[in-house]
Scaffold this active site. Structure first.
Site: not given
Ligand code: AMP
Length: 284
Positions: A34, A187-188
């Site tokens: 993020h 990843s969360s």
């Molecule tokens: P999320 O909170 O998982 O919905 O992710 C929010 C944004 O962060 C989304 O556009 C994801 O693709 C991006 N994102 C999550 N993990 C990564 C990562 N490891 N590298 C780059 N972007 C990420």
């Protein structure tokens, strides 16, 4: 930095703003992935919004909506450090989904029937929920640029398709995947992994690297690449592979027989313990 929790405050603030407005939509529990999006947006935009909202419509019943990791105070500290201007973090689902809500944005790419090896097929609510909440956030924030991570490649394609199909005036910027030192995509949901599972979780990255290695050696027969990837997956205790998809990155239409000279996306997904993990790589 200002924290905004409701729509009335949001529109009052938004109506006074002009300039290059950037949006980074997230579900919170922020990590380096993020942060990469936020840093990029900070460089490119004069006003920066981060949204933090665990979006219920992209979870199917029985998925991890209730247990999804959350840490608003920690997220706010990170946003403050990265000089975000506004964090929009509605504190109840009903702020974005008021009683009677029944209008959805449905993007047909990735739905069952199009490609059985996609997030849309394994999580039938997912793309509709993502497209709907992203469309809503675009209408609320009215950004000129919005930032998404390559890690969720299929999600990026759905958003890009929706922007074209619905004539939304937002530039979509895709930021490369940020990985741990051993290759695991951040990843969360990695927070669900036990110590042992965390060590084994590099399997997705190893499978993708294997595909790339074979491709770089000149091997383009899809069955051969798929077999090698699946055989690696079988060697990892407790890993349940959902799919290996070798497809056109824009449509997710699965390639057959040979990898073509055009763009090719390889996606993998599976579960390890309580965590459902996804990752992808571009071959060419
Ligand atoms: P999320 O909170 O998982 O919905 O992710 C929010 C944004 O962060 C989304 O556009 C994801 O693709 C991006 N994102 C999550 N993990 C990564 C990562 N490891 N590298 C780059 N972007 C990420």
């Amino acid at each position: 930095m200002q924290l905004i929790k409701d729509l009335n405050t949001f529109s009052a603030i938004r109506s006074g703003l002009e300039g290059e407005i950037g949006l980074v939509p997230t579900m919170g529990f922020l990590h380096e992935g993020h942060k990469a999006l936020i840093r990029r947006a900070r460089m490119e935009c004069s006003i920066l919004f981060v949204t933090i909202f665990v979006n219920p419509t992209q979870f199917a019943p029985g998925e991890d909506l209730d247990t999804y990791p959350r840490n608003l105070p920690g997220d706010l500290r990170i946003c403050e450090e990265l000089e975000v201007d506004f964090v929009f973090a509605p504190d109840s689902f009903s702020i974005l989904y008021p009683e009677g809500f029944c209008t959805f944005v449905e993007c047909k790419i990735g739905l069952p029937g199009t490609n059985p090896k996609s997030e849309g097929a394994f999580r039938p609510h997912f793309f509709r929920g993502v497209a709907t909440v992203v469309a809503k956030l675009f209408n609320i924030v009215k950004p000129s640029k919005a930032y998404f991570g390559q890690k969720d490649a299929q999600q990026c394609s759905v958003v890009q398709r929706m922007v074209v199909d619905l004539n939304l005036n937002v530039e979509i910027i895709i930021v490369p995947t940020v990985r741990e030192a051993d290759g695991l995509a951040m990843s969360s949901r990695n927070a669900y992994l036990t110590k042992e599972e965390r060590e084994r979780a590099t399997i997705l990255y190893q499978m993708l690297q294997r595909a790339k290695e074979l491709y770089l050696k000149g091997i383009t027969v899809i069955d051969r690449i798929r077999e090698e990837m699946e055989s690696l997956a079988r060697q990892v205790d407790g890993f349940h592979l959902h799919y290996v998809s070798i497809c056109d990155p824009k449509t997710f239409i699965e390639y057959e027989n040979e990898i073509p000279p055009s763009d090719t996306l390889v996606c993998v997904a599976g579960t390890l313990g309580k965590a459902r993990l996804i990752d992808n790589i571009r071959l060419n």
